[in-house]
Motif scaffolding. Structure first.
Motif, PDB file in Angstrom:
ATOM      1  N   TYR A  37       0.834  -1.273  -0.069  1.00 25.01           N
ATOM      2  CA  TYR A  37       0.036  -0.105   0.204  1.00 25.01           C
ATOM      3  C   TYR A  37       0.841   1.557   0.094  1.00 25.01           C
ATOM      4  O   TYR A  37       0.424   2.549  -0.233  1.00 25.01           O
ATOM      5  N   ASP A  93       2.186   3.298  -5.673  1.00 27.53           N
ATOM      6  CA  ASP A  93       1.078   3.958  -6.437  1.00 27.53           C
ATOM      7  C   ASP A  93       0.024   2.985  -6.445  1.00 27.53           C
ATOM      8  O   ASP A  93       0.309   1.934  -6.754  1.00 27.53           O
ATOM      9  N   GLU A  94      -1.250   3.639  -6.665  1.00 30.75           N
ATOM     10  CA  GLU A  94      -2.494   2.613  -6.852  1.00 30.75           C
ATOM     11  C   GLU A  94      -2.268   2.074  -8.027  1.00 30.75           C
ATOM     12  O   GLU A  94      -2.445   0.487  -8.021  1.00 30.75           O
ATOM     13  N   ARG A 147       0.037  -0.806  -7.322  1.00 35.43           N
ATOM     14  CA  ARG A 147      -0.580  -1.732  -6.600  1.00 35.43           C
ATOM     15  C   ARG A 147      -1.538  -2.744  -7.170  1.00 35.43           C
ATOM     16  O   ARG A 147      -1.426  -4.039  -7.122  1.00 35.43           O
ATOM     17  N   ASP A 152     -12.065  -1.905  -7.887  1.00 36.25           N
ATOM     18  CA  ASP A 152     -11.161  -2.896  -8.655  1.00 36.25           C
ATOM     19  C   ASP A 152     -11.553  -4.347  -8.375  1.00 36.25           C
ATOM     20  O   ASP A 152     -11.653  -4.639  -7.384  1.00 36.25           O
ATOM     21  N   GLU A 165      -8.654  -6.224  -6.320  1.00 39.77           N
ATOM     22  CA  GLU A 165      -8.324  -5.566  -5.029  1.00 39.77           C
ATOM     23  C   GLU A 165      -9.777  -5.788  -4.150  1.00 39.77           C
ATOM     24  O   GLU A 165      -9.501  -6.042  -2.920  1.00 39.77           O
TER      25      GLU A 165
END
Length: 443
Positions: free
Chosen positions: A184, A187-188, A191, A220, A223
């Motif tokens: 985490y 960056d998104e 990840r 997402d 996720e």
């Protein structure tokens, strides 16, 4: 932020694995490898692309196609992963975070792990990876003691198809996914990329299990399924998250009839019955710390799992929930008193008996190991050998079901059940008052 595909990080990963797994070697200059190879398994092995350039200078900002990532690892002898790991790093993080995949894990069930290289290679030392028979009791789902059932307003769950007694193993499973909180920090986009890459590396049948998982938050798709279904686990004193599709099918109840624990040696989640469960009865676990008042429980479930709890304890009439909350407060107060081992302690075996009664009244059977432990220590503290042994034995059974094989309290209760006289608590409170106006002595 800087991104680096696994090619640029492979040399450091392999050298680090070498440091973890091998004893100190001869001076590095003597064992130095040519610039077109890296040291792995005690041997100089070719670089991934067969380039004459140093490994550090190739593969930056590159995503390797999946089948190519599989083919590339064939250049390395005894490489422990099925695919070349894909990695990203963060400016404020020493170690890159990578996705490590092993399609052969757990008899072909497979697993992907999102973590740093040192932690991934440390996991390889666990019996789950290193001992062929370590998972002999795990993932046995061919003839389960349950059936999947659709519950109106709750979705699917598991129902017993045979009578289950306290202590019966319902199932034990290895994770499909283990993730490290360090991911985490990325960056998104990075990840999410690691998560999608991980699912792509799972065997086809295991991918199907993953995609059947529910996603409460509709973000997402990978996720969200991980966040919805992951359980907190601990590996080598590091907190991580794990996704097991079987336990994810168990619905929550604040007063469950089953308990689970994580065994880090086998990287497995065990689920056992904590009371008799009859055919046709739903098997339930608690998703939270359920030894709290109603409002705290409901807020926790809403925040982390996205639903309003409708179990019988939470849905009861306000008169009954108020009584339940009062019992939970009494449990806290009595537990605190029983933990007081100073000369001013007012704790007695009778208080421990009341604590057990409150747990039973609240239907907290899965958690009874702790009040039984309190009772064992309380009787021991007044020199009552046989009641100390009685409650130590009761505590051991429930602690194993709720805490696992290696919990520290189990060690204490094993010793208590054998020789309470050698316990640190033996006769600790002799001379203290047990009742108003009566001195406590050994029975």
């Amino acid at each position: 932020m800087k991104s680096a595909a696994s090619l640029s990080l492979l040399s450091s990963a392999l050298v680090l694995a070498e440091k973890i797994q091998q004893i100190p070697q001869q001076p590095l200059l003597k064992d130095a490898c040519p610039s077109n190879s890296v040291l792995y398994g005690g041997k100089c092995q070719p670089t991934v692309l067969g380039s004459s350039s140093p490994v550090e200078n190739i593969g930056l900002n590159v995503t390797i196609p999946l089948e190519e990532a599989r083919a590339l690892v064939e250049n390395y002898e005894d490489f422990p992963w099925t695919f070349l790991p894909e990695c990203y790093s963060h400016d404020n993080q020493k170690e890159p975070v990578c996705v490590f995949s092993d399609q052969n894990f757990a008899g072909g069930r497979g697993i992907y792990i999102v973590t740093t290289t040192p932690r991934a290679y440390q996991m390889l030392k666990k019996p789950a990876f290193s001992q062929a028979d370590a998972l002999a009791r795990i993932n046995k789902h061919d003839n389960p003691p349950f059936e999947e059932h659709e519950f109106p307003g709750k979705g699917r769950g598991l129902v017993a198809n045979k009578t289950l007694h306290r202590g019966d193993q319902i199932f034990a499973s290895t994770p499909l996914v283990i993730t490290d909180p360090d991911m985490y920090n990325l960056d998104e986009a990075e990840r999410l990329r690691l998560g999608h890459r991980g699912v792509e590396t799972l065997p086809p049948a295991t991918q199907t299990l993953f995609w059947k998982l529910l996603d409460h938050f509709k973000g997402d798709p990978v996720e969200d399924r991980v966040n919805t279904n992951a359980f907190d686990i601990n590996i080598d004193d590091t907190g991580m998250f794990a996704v097991m599709p079987e336990i994810a099918m168990l619905n929550h109840d604040c007063r469950p009839n089953a308990a689970y624990f994580w065994d880090q040696d086998t990287l497995s989640h065990y689920v056992h019955a904590t009371q008799t469960i009859y055919p046709g009865e739903e098997i339930t676990i608690t998703y939270i710390n359920n030894e709290r008042k109603r409002e705290a429980r409901m807020q926790n479930l809403k925040k982390n799992w996205g639903f309003d709890c409708s179990c019988s304890s939470c849905a009861a009439h306000p008169v009954f929930t108020a009584e339940s909350d009062a019992r939970m407060q009494a449990i806290d107060d009595i537990s605190e008193a029983l933990d007081n081992w100073t000369s001013s302690s007012t704790a007695t075996p009778e208080m421990a008996e009341l604590l057990i009664s409150l747990y039973e009244q609240e239907r907290l059977q899965a958690s009874l190991g702790i009040p039984y432990k309190h009772a064992s220590e309380a009787y021991s503290s007044f020199g009552d050998r046989y009641n100390a042994i009685k409650y130590a034995q009761l505590s051991l059974e429930l602690l194993h079901l709720d805490r696992g094989f290696n919990d520290v309290d189990i060690k204490f209760m094993l010793a208590m059940a054998k020789e309470p006289e050698k316990s640190w608590s033996w006769k600790k409170r002799v001379g203290h008052k047990r009742f108003e106006g009566e001195c406590g002595h050994a029975h």
